[in-house]
Design an enzyme around this catalytic site. Structure first.
Site, PDB file in Angstrom:
ATOM      1  N   LYS A 124       0.849  -1.177   0.000  1.00  0.00           N
ATOM      2  CA  LYS A 124       0.000   0.000   0.000  1.00  0.00           C
ATOM      3  C   LYS A 124       0.891   1.234   0.000  1.00  0.00           C
ATOM      4  O   LYS A 124       1.749   1.392   0.868  1.00  0.00           O
ATOM      5  CB  LYS A 124      -0.909   0.001   1.229  1.00  0.00           C
ATOM      6  CG  LYS A 124      -1.975  -1.083   1.205  1.00  0.00           C
ATOM      7  CD  LYS A 124      -2.805  -1.059   2.473  1.00  0.00           C
ATOM      8  CE  LYS A 124      -3.964  -2.062   2.385  1.00  0.00           C
ATOM      9  NZ  LYS A 124      -3.485  -3.456   2.186  1.00  0.00           N
TER      10      LYS A 124
ATOM     11  N   ASP B 121      -1.440  -2.208  -4.053  1.00  0.00           N
ATOM     12  CA  ASP B 121      -2.811  -2.293  -3.551  1.00  0.00           C
ATOM     13  C   ASP B 121      -3.540  -0.973  -3.764  1.00  0.00           C
ATOM     14  O   ASP B 121      -2.928   0.101  -3.763  1.00  0.00           O
ATOM     15  CB  ASP B 121      -2.816  -2.628  -2.058  1.00  0.00           C
ATOM     16  CG  ASP B 121      -2.640  -4.108  -1.790  1.00  0.00           C
ATOM     17  OD1 ASP B 121      -2.958  -4.905  -2.689  1.00  0.00           O
ATOM     18  OD2 ASP B 121      -2.192  -4.460  -0.688  1.00  0.00           O
TER      19      ASP B 121
ATOM     20  N   ARG C 138      -5.236  -6.860 -10.885  1.00  0.00           N
ATOM     21  CA  ARG C 138      -6.082  -7.554  -9.918  1.00  0.00           C
ATOM     22  C   ARG C 138      -7.427  -6.851  -9.838  1.00  0.00           C
ATOM     23  O   ARG C 138      -7.488  -5.644  -9.590  1.00  0.00           O
ATOM     24  CB  ARG C 138      -5.429  -7.571  -8.537  1.00  0.00           C
ATOM     25  CG  ARG C 138      -6.298  -8.246  -7.459  1.00  0.00           C
ATOM     26  CD  ARG C 138      -5.794  -7.941  -6.054  1.00  0.00           C
ATOM     27  NE  ARG C 138      -4.437  -8.413  -5.859  1.00  0.00           N
ATOM     28  CZ  ARG C 138      -3.585  -7.889  -4.962  1.00  0.00           C
ATOM     29  NH1 ARG C 138      -3.967  -6.864  -4.220  1.00  0.00           N
ATOM     30  NH2 ARG C 138      -2.368  -8.373  -4.838  1.00  0.00           N
TER      31      ARG C 138
ATOM     32  N   ALA D 105     -13.256  -2.686  -0.432  1.00  0.00           N
ATOM     33  CA  ALA D 105     -13.530  -2.920   0.985  1.00  0.00           C
ATOM     34  C   ALA D 105     -13.606  -1.647   1.819  1.00  0.00           C
ATOM     35  O   ALA D 105     -13.610  -1.719   3.037  1.00  0.00           O
ATOM     36  CB  ALA D 105     -12.446  -3.827   1.569  1.00  0.00           C
TER      37      ALA D 105
ATOM     38  N   HIS E 142     -14.053 -14.574  -3.733  1.00  0.00           N
ATOM     39  CA  HIS E 142     -14.397 -15.841  -3.094  1.00  0.00           C
ATOM     40  C   HIS E 142     -15.799 -16.288  -3.484  1.00  0.00           C
ATOM     41  O   HIS E 142     -16.267 -17.327  -3.055  1.00  0.00           O
ATOM     42  CB  HIS E 142     -14.324 -15.697  -1.567  1.00  0.00           C
ATOM     43  CG  HIS E 142     -13.039 -15.119  -1.076  1.00  0.00           C
ATOM     44  ND1 HIS E 142     -12.913 -13.799  -0.746  1.00  0.00           N
ATOM     45  CD2 HIS E 142     -11.822 -15.678  -0.889  1.00  0.00           C
ATOM     46  CE1 HIS E 142     -11.666 -13.564  -0.372  1.00  0.00           C
ATOM     47  NE2 HIS E 142     -10.992 -14.674  -0.452  1.00  0.00           N
TER      48      HIS E 142
ATOM     49  N   ARG F 164     -11.789  -7.207   6.196  1.00  0.00           N
ATOM     50  CA  ARG F 164     -12.123  -8.543   5.689  1.00  0.00           C
ATOM     51  C   ARG F 164     -13.499  -8.978   6.189  1.00  0.00           C
ATOM     52  O   ARG F 164     -14.262  -9.605   5.474  1.00  0.00           O
ATOM     53  CB  ARG F 164     -11.069  -9.556   6.125  1.00  0.00           C
ATOM     54  CG  ARG F 164      -9.667  -9.305   5.612  1.00  0.00           C
ATOM     55  CD  ARG F 164      -9.509  -9.390   4.107  1.00  0.00           C
ATOM     56  NE  ARG F 164     -10.018  -8.264   3.362  1.00  0.00           N
ATOM     57  CZ  ARG F 164      -9.394  -7.086   3.242  1.00  0.00           C
ATOM     58  NH1 ARG F 164      -8.246  -6.872   3.847  1.00  0.00           N
ATOM     59  NH2 ARG F 164      -9.908  -6.132   2.506  1.00  0.00           N
TER      60      ARG F 164
END
Length: 317
Positions: free
Chosen positions: A109, A143, A193, A198, A236, A298
């Site tokens: 980051k 990131d 990516r 989040a 996921h 998360r």
């Protein structure tokens, strides 16, 4: 609403102290964070590599406010990369067109390197880390954080890629701008990516509903899969994974021409299943002492994780 509550807790020092001092917190955190130092991160990397998985490592850091703090973070990455190279964990796994796939790389980051107060310092620190990664045969992925840093991060990425073309980008499907960013990034040699995102963002810059975010994710995926770059699908969600497999077939991409990415500690059986099918699966492995903010984000991304966390907090074991 639950996601908003969790993100608010991520900014609460009172909740942070409660979680850090809870007797079972160590066991809970251990599921999602690979220890606090280089040695533990290296052990986890070796274990995952032995299972046929690839890895990207993130040294956790929050609120870097001084050059000295940024220097500490940079030093941690340089130490990690030296250790990865020495352990033979940066070896190429397979060709991906004109690229190669490193077993272990690092994610960083820019905020942890000083971006909030000195963009030039953050870029210089990132450049030194990229050089160290290249020296041991691996790569770096930058990131993405909240939307106020997106332009700065992409500008620094563009400059880094002049000397380190394999430097990876991250885009977040919940941002309304991301389809446009994907079109610009889906070029030959570009590692991108794609994740959902989040951070709590205002409605004028980000989709708010889960269905809207999922639809954006698929649109962005289509752009990346149709392009000439190397898509890295961070999800996921079983539906999005299945769509990713379908789009790979549609755009004639072999398993070596894209990869799935998942977080350490989440759906490990699925990681193994995809790897057995021949897919490249990269596990995002965080480590370090500043794990609280990461853990709460998360939980916000996948509130079902809150059940595990809550059970652990009340468990007597």
């Amino acid at each position: 609403m639950l996601r908003s509550v969790i993100l608010a807790a991520a900014r609460s020092h009172k909740v942070e102290r409660l979680v850090e001092t809870a007797p079972v917190s160590r066991d809970v955190v251990k599921r999602f964070v690979a220890g606090t130092g280089t040695a533990e991160a290296l052990d986890t990397t070796s274990e995952l590599a032995d299972k046929g998985l690839c890895i990207t490592l993130d040294n956790l850091g929050e609120d870097t406010l001084t050059p000295e703090q940024a220097e500490v973070t940079k030093g941690a990455y340089l130490e990690l990369l030296k250790a990865l190279g020495g352990a033979g964990l940066t070896a190429d796994r397979a060709p991906a067109g004109a690229q190669t796939i490193a077993t272990a790389e690092v994610s960083l980051k820019l905020s942890a390197l000083g971006q909030a107060f000195d963009e030039q310092l953050a870029e210089a620190n990132a450049r030194e880390i990229c050089a160290a990664a290249t020296a041991v045969g691996t790569t770096v992925t930058l990131d993405m954080e909240d939307h106020t840093t997106t332009d700065s991060t992409l500008d620094i990425l563009s400059r880094l890629r002049r000397d380190f073309p394999a430097t990876g980008a991250v885009v977040q499907a919940y941002l309304r701008r991301t389809e446009s960013d994907c079109r610009e990034l889906a070029v030959a040699g570009s590692r991108v990516r794609l994740c959902k995102g989040a951070y709590k963002e205002p409605e004028h810059v980000a989709y708010q509903g889960a269905l809207e975010v999922d639809k954006s994710y698929v649109r962005c995926m289509n752009i990346l899969m149709a392009g000439e770059g190397y898509p890295m699908l961070a999800t996921h969600d079983p539906r999005l994974i299945a769509i990713g497999q379908d789009r790979a077939r549609w755009f004639d991409r072999s398993p070596s021409q894209f990869e799935f990415q998942m977080l350490y500690g989440i759906r490990p059986d699925e990681q193994q299943r995809l790897a057995r099918l021949g897919h490249t699966v990269r596990v995002y492995v965080p480590y370090g002492t500043q794990w609280y903010g990461y853990l709460m984000r998360r939980l916000a991304e996948r509130p079902a994780n809150l059940g595990f966390f809550a059970r652990a907090l009340v468990s007597k074991k």
